[in-house]
Design a protein around this motif. Structure first.
Motif, mmCIF file in Angstrom:
data_model
loop_
_atom_site.group_PDB
_atom_site.id
_atom_site.type_symbol
_atom_site.label_atom_id
_atom_site.label_comp_id
_atom_site.label_asym_id
_atom_site.label_seq_id
_atom_site.Cartn_x
_atom_site.Cartn_y
_atom_site.Cartn_z
ATOM 1 N N SER A 276 0.816 -1.217 0.000
ATOM 2 C CA SER A 276 0.000 0.000 0.000
ATOM 3 C C SER A 276 0.851 1.269 0.000
ATOM 4 C CB SER A 276 -0.951 0.001 1.194
ATOM 5 O OG SER A 276 -0.221 -0.042 2.409
ATOM 6 N N THR A 277 1.989 1.248 0.649
ATOM 7 C CA THR A 277 2.866 2.419 0.671
ATOM 8 C C THR A 277 3.439 2.692 -0.715
ATOM 9 O OG1 THR A 277 3.461 1.952 2.962
ATOM 10 C CG2 THR A 277 4.907 3.432 1.758
ATOM 11 N N LYS B 175 0.653 4.080 -2.881
ATOM 12 C CA LYS B 175 0.379 5.473 -2.510
ATOM 13 C C LYS B 175 1.450 6.392 -3.095
ATOM 14 C CE LYS B 175 -0.261 8.457 1.516
ATOM 15 N NZ LYS B 175 0.912 9.190 1.861
ATOM 16 N N ASN B 176 2.712 6.016 -2.975
ATOM 17 C CA ASN B 176 3.807 6.824 -3.511
ATOM 18 C C ASN B 176 3.740 6.922 -5.036
ATOM 19 O OD1 ASN B 176 4.804 7.266 -0.945
ATOM 20 N ND2 ASN B 176 6.303 5.598 -1.064
ATOM 21 N N VAL C 49 1.022 6.695 -6.928
ATOM 22 C CA VAL C 49 -0.111 7.567 -7.290
ATOM 23 C C VAL C 49 0.241 9.030 -7.036
ATOM 24 C CG1 VAL C 49 -2.499 8.161 -6.709
ATOM 25 C CG2 VAL C 49 -1.846 5.771 -6.993
ATOM 26 N N GLU C 50 0.894 9.302 -5.934
ATOM 27 C CA GLU C 50 1.296 10.687 -5.636
ATOM 28 C C GLU C 50 2.296 11.208 -6.662
ATOM 29 O OE1 GLU C 50 2.660 10.611 -1.575
ATOM 30 O OE2 GLU C 50 0.602 10.634 -0.778
#
Length: 117
Positions: A57-58, A61-62, A64-65
């Motif tokens: 998940s990290t 998230k990174n 997508v950011e």
């Protein structure tokens, strides 16, 4: 398409090649081709990162950011993207008269595309 038009004698083939050539040289098509030329490499990277089997998940998230950051930069520099591509301002002026779309309308539409991403 020009080679097809020169080498073939069948009028249907010549007409279709001519129509395809006109479509490929259309100012609006070239504008959008250039816009998506800037965004699609980032889409490919994001896709690969999201498809990784060991993505947690990290990492997602990174990824997508990072994608959102790249798209924001493109959105903020949309005029530069157009200038460095196939379609220059003088071509947009000609296009405005011919297809009744202004540079501002195309710019607004391109920014809206990037807001949707």
């Amino acid at each position: 398409m020009q080679i097809i038009q020169e080498r073939f004698t069948n009028s249907k083939v010549i007409n279709q090649a001519s129509a395809i050539e006109r479509l490929l040289n259309d100012d609006t098509f070239l504008y959008w081709l250039n816009i998506f030329h800037h965004v699609m490499p980032h889409v490919d990277i994001l896709y690969d990162q999201l498809q990784a089997r060991k993505a947690d998940s990290t990492q997602i998230k990174n990824a997508v950011e990072a994608f959102e950051t790249c798209i924001t930069k493109i959105r903020q520099n949309i005029d530069e993207c157009v200038e460095t591509g196939h379609l220059k301002n003088e071509d947009l002026e000609h296009s405005r008269k011919r297809i009744r779309l202004s540079q501002d309308n195309l710019r607004v539409a391109a920014i809206e595309v990037y807001f949707c991403v």
